[in-house]
Write a protein that holds these residues in place. Structure first.
Motif, PDB file in Angstrom:
ATOM      1  N   UNK A   8       0.855  -1.189   0.000  1.00  0.00           N
ATOM      2  CA  UNK A   8       0.000   0.000   0.000  1.00  0.00           C
ATOM      3  C   UNK A   8       0.889   1.236   0.000  1.00  0.00           C
ATOM      4  N   UNK A   9       0.501   2.221  -0.796  1.00  0.00           N
ATOM      5  CA  UNK A   9       1.316   3.417  -0.970  1.00  0.00           C
ATOM      6  C   UNK A   9       0.549   4.672  -0.617  1.00  0.00           C
ATOM      7  N   UNK A  10       1.220   5.581   0.085  1.00  0.00           N
ATOM      8  CA  UNK A  10       0.695   6.923   0.256  1.00  0.00           C
ATOM      9  C   UNK A  10       0.784   7.677  -1.064  1.00  0.00           C
ATOM     10  N   UNK A  11       0.036   8.770  -1.177  1.00  0.00           N
ATOM     11  CA  UNK A  11      -0.080   9.472  -2.458  1.00  0.00           C
ATOM     12  C   UNK A  11       1.260   9.977  -2.972  1.00  0.00           C
ATOM     13  N   UNK A  12       2.055  10.598  -2.115  1.00  0.00           N
ATOM     14  CA  UNK A  12       3.337  11.147  -2.566  1.00  0.00           C
ATOM     15  C   UNK A  12       4.343  10.038  -2.854  1.00  0.00           C
ATOM     16  N   UNK A  13       4.283   8.952  -2.084  1.00  0.00           N
ATOM     17  CA  UNK A  13       5.159   7.816  -2.360  1.00  0.00           C
ATOM     18  C   UNK A  13       4.841   7.232  -3.729  1.00  0.00           C
ATOM     19  N   UNK A  14       3.568   7.091  -4.055  1.00  0.00           N
ATOM     20  CA  UNK A  14       3.171   6.554  -5.358  1.00  0.00           C
ATOM     21  C   UNK A  14       3.683   7.446  -6.490  1.00  0.00           C
ATOM     22  N   UNK A  15       3.485   8.752  -6.333  1.00  0.00           N
ATOM     23  CA  UNK A  15       3.919   9.686  -7.373  1.00  0.00           C
ATOM     24  C   UNK A  15       5.435   9.637  -7.562  1.00  0.00           C
ATOM     25  N   UNK A  16       6.150   9.582  -6.467  1.00  0.00           N
ATOM     26  CA  UNK A  16       7.612   9.561  -6.547  1.00  0.00           C
ATOM     27  C   UNK A  16       8.113   8.285  -7.219  1.00  0.00           C
ATOM     28  N   UNK A  17       7.534   7.149  -6.855  1.00  0.00           N
ATOM     29  CA  UNK A  17       7.957   5.883  -7.448  1.00  0.00           C
ATOM     30  C   UNK A  17       7.590   5.838  -8.928  1.00  0.00           C
ATOM     31  N   UNK A  18       6.451   6.418  -9.287  1.00  0.00           N
ATOM     32  CA  UNK A  18       6.022   6.436 -10.685  1.00  0.00           C
ATOM     33  C   UNK A  18       7.004   7.209 -11.559  1.00  0.00           C
ATOM     34  N   UNK A  19       7.580   8.264 -11.030  1.00  0.00           N
ATOM     35  CA  UNK A  19       8.468   9.107 -11.834  1.00  0.00           C
ATOM     36  C   UNK A  19       9.942   8.739 -11.699  1.00  0.00           C
ATOM     37  N   UNK A 256      11.427  14.596   4.270  1.00  0.00           N
ATOM     38  CA  UNK A 256      11.167  14.513   2.833  1.00  0.00           C
ATOM     39  C   UNK A 256      11.407  13.134   2.231  1.00  0.00           C
ATOM     40  N   UNK A 257      12.103  12.271   2.950  1.00  0.00           N
ATOM     41  CA  UNK A 257      12.408  10.950   2.416  1.00  0.00           C
ATOM     42  C   UNK A 257      11.228   9.997   2.504  1.00  0.00           C
ATOM     43  N   UNK A 258      11.399   8.836   1.868  1.00  0.00           N
ATOM     44  CA  UNK A 258      10.355   7.814   1.918  1.00  0.00           C
ATOM     45  C   UNK A 258      10.438   7.029   3.228  1.00  0.00           C
ATOM     46  N   UNK A 259       9.290   6.547   3.647  1.00  0.00           N
ATOM     47  CA  UNK A 259       9.174   5.715   4.840  1.00  0.00           C
ATOM     48  C   UNK A 259       8.831   4.305   4.379  1.00  0.00           C
ATOM     49  N   UNK A 260       9.734   3.370   4.605  1.00  0.00           N
ATOM     50  CA  UNK A 260       9.488   1.975   4.239  1.00  0.00           C
ATOM     51  C   UNK A 260       9.084   1.222   5.494  1.00  0.00           C
ATOM     52  N   UNK A 261       7.868   0.725   5.489  1.00  0.00           N
ATOM     53  CA  UNK A 261       7.276   0.170   6.709  1.00  0.00           C
ATOM     54  C   UNK A 261       6.877  -1.291   6.498  1.00  0.00           C
ATOM     55  N   UNK A 262       7.775  -2.237   6.782  1.00  0.00           N
ATOM     56  CA  UNK A 262       7.365  -3.643   6.823  1.00  0.00           C
ATOM     57  C   UNK A 262       6.472  -3.854   8.050  1.00  0.00           C
ATOM     58  N   UNK A 263       5.297  -4.393   7.828  1.00  0.00           N
ATOM     59  CA  UNK A 263       4.300  -4.462   8.888  1.00  0.00           C
ATOM     60  C   UNK A 263       3.603  -5.815   8.818  1.00  0.00           C
ATOM     61  N   UNK A 264       3.072  -6.264   9.930  1.00  0.00           N
ATOM     62  CA  UNK A 264       2.399  -7.557   9.941  1.00  0.00           C
ATOM     63  C   UNK A 264       0.936  -7.480   9.527  1.00  0.00           C
ATOM     64  N   UNK A 265       0.416  -6.268   9.314  1.00  0.00           N
ATOM     65  CA  UNK A 265      -0.958  -6.098   8.849  1.00  0.00           C
ATOM     66  C   UNK A 265      -1.008  -4.923   7.876  1.00  0.00           C
ATOM     67  N   UNK A 266      -2.150  -4.764   7.193  1.00  0.00           N
ATOM     68  CA  UNK A 266      -2.203  -3.779   6.109  1.00  0.00           C
ATOM     69  C   UNK A 266      -2.822  -2.453   6.516  1.00  0.00           C
ATOM     70  N   UNK A 267      -2.865  -2.166   7.805  1.00  0.00           N
ATOM     71  CA  UNK A 267      -3.363  -0.876   8.281  1.00  0.00           C
ATOM     72  C   UNK A 267      -2.573  -0.483   9.530  1.00  0.00           C
TER      73      UNK A 267
END
Length: 359
Positions: A8-19, A256-267
């Motif tokens: 799951x991606x936050x809006x800015x993370x999605x945009x950054x990865x897309x570009x 300003x950097x990305x947050x990579x969050x390995x988590x045991x659930x999706x929320x």
């Protein structure tokens, strides 16, 4: 083939990865949730992240955790993080307890477990040039500041705190304060401005308090004894950081950097007492730079009992320690599949399979 992970991606993370795609150098913060044995399912990802991917792009990064999450992040900051994570997974999985135990017994056992993980080198994570460790605990105030080691006072204080939290999360702030034990190289500016109504204390980590901070961060009320007399910290009683920061809903947008969050659930659930309140799940600007990676439902269905390891397993398996250890070890082994899937996705991010974090 169905992926073993959900992304799951936050809006800015999605945009950054897309570009720009996703490179290790983009990652600035790695949070790690409380959750006890559930954290075992992230073993494979932890080894790959800290043993292979992140070292390919060295830079200062913030590692922040509560409870078992703080132990995982401490392991990640060892000079040999893979060996440290293996110690954590093995000794955590192999815990055994008699049928009847009190908080003093569990405290001694968990203290010994922590010592196995730290391996006589408790201060080593504080000298890693690339990682700045932060450990979250809570400090009791009001009735919870006057428990004086009494189980009944502790029980009454937490019943009062839970009742207040049921009305509003803000009321929990009259019972507990957040305490962030942090690497002194990190000024923690991103957390110092009030963001959720809880009073916060910031205490520099050093060789005299890092072990006690980690033990306090994982000291579940009424299960373990509170930790007291932590060097450099305000006087008082300290418990599990997950009580306030269960899944670490923190102001990540300050970085300003990305947050990579390995988590045991999706929320993301703000506090442990909010678990049964889905309307309190995290939303908002704090999630915009976040990449949340969790086991998929089909992956979970393959595990013993069709679920993650959790504390209820101690009751489920009772004195059949071998069966529980077998099933927890199976989950640890299966976690390698999560790491492989994440590595594959990062190499060539497919945004079509990534869900929106706030949907």
């Amino acid at each position: 083939m169905d992926s073993p992970i959900t992304i799951r991606l936050g809006a800015r993370a999605r945009q950054r990865i897309a570009t720009e795609g996703l490179q290790a150098a983009d990652v600035a913060i790695i949070p790690a949730a409380a959750g006890g044995p559930k954290g075992l399912i992230l073993h494979g990802i932890d080894k790959w992240l800290f043993g292979e991917w992140l070292p390919s792009a060295p830079r200062p990064r913030k590692l922040i955790g509560a409870s078992i999450g703080s132990w995982r992040m401490a392991a990640a900051a060892f000079h040999d993080p893979v060996a440290a994570h293996k110690r954590l997974a093995y000794h955590y999985s192999h815990q055994t307890y008699p049928d009847k135990v009190d908080a003093a017994y569990v405290t001694r056992a968990c203290s010994g477990l922590l010592d196995e993980v730290l391996d006589g080198r408790a201060a080593e994570p504080l000298s890693n040039p690339n990682y700045h460790l932060s450990v979250i605990a809570v400090r009791g105030i009001g009735a919870l500041g006057r428990t004086q080691g009494s189980r009944w006072r502790e029980m009454a204080g937490f019943l009062l705190a839970a009742g207040g939290n049921a009305v509003s999360r803000g009321r929990l702030a009259s019972s507990l304060e957040r305490v962030v034990f942090h690497d002194v190289r990190d000024d923690m500016a991103w957390l110092r401005a009030s963001f959720d109504g809880f009073a916060s204390h910031f205490v520099g980590l050093n060789e005299n308090n890092v072990r006690d901070a980690l033990l306090a961060s994982g000291s579940i009320p009424l299960v373990l004894q509170a930790v007291t007399n932590i060097a450099g910290a305000p006087a008082g009683v300290y418990w599990d950081g997950g009580l306030i920061d269960y899944h670490l809903h923190l102001p990540y947008q300050q970085n300003p950097g990305l947050v990579l969050y390995p988590h045991f659930t999706d929320h993301i659930v703000p506090g442990w007492l909010d678990k049964s309140m889905p309307w309190r799940r995290a939303r908002g600007a704090a999630l915009e730079n976040l990449i949340l990676v969790s086991p998929s439902p089909k992956f979970l269905a393959r595990l013993a009992n069709g679920k993650l390891p959790d504390r209820s397993d101690f009751k489920r398996y009772g004195q059949n320690h071998n069966a529980r250890i077998r099933d927890w070890t199976f989950a640890v082994d299966e976690s390698e599949r999560l790491a492989e899937a994440l590595a594959s996705w990062i190499e060539k991010p497919d945004l079509r399979v990534a869900l929106d974090l706030q949907s």
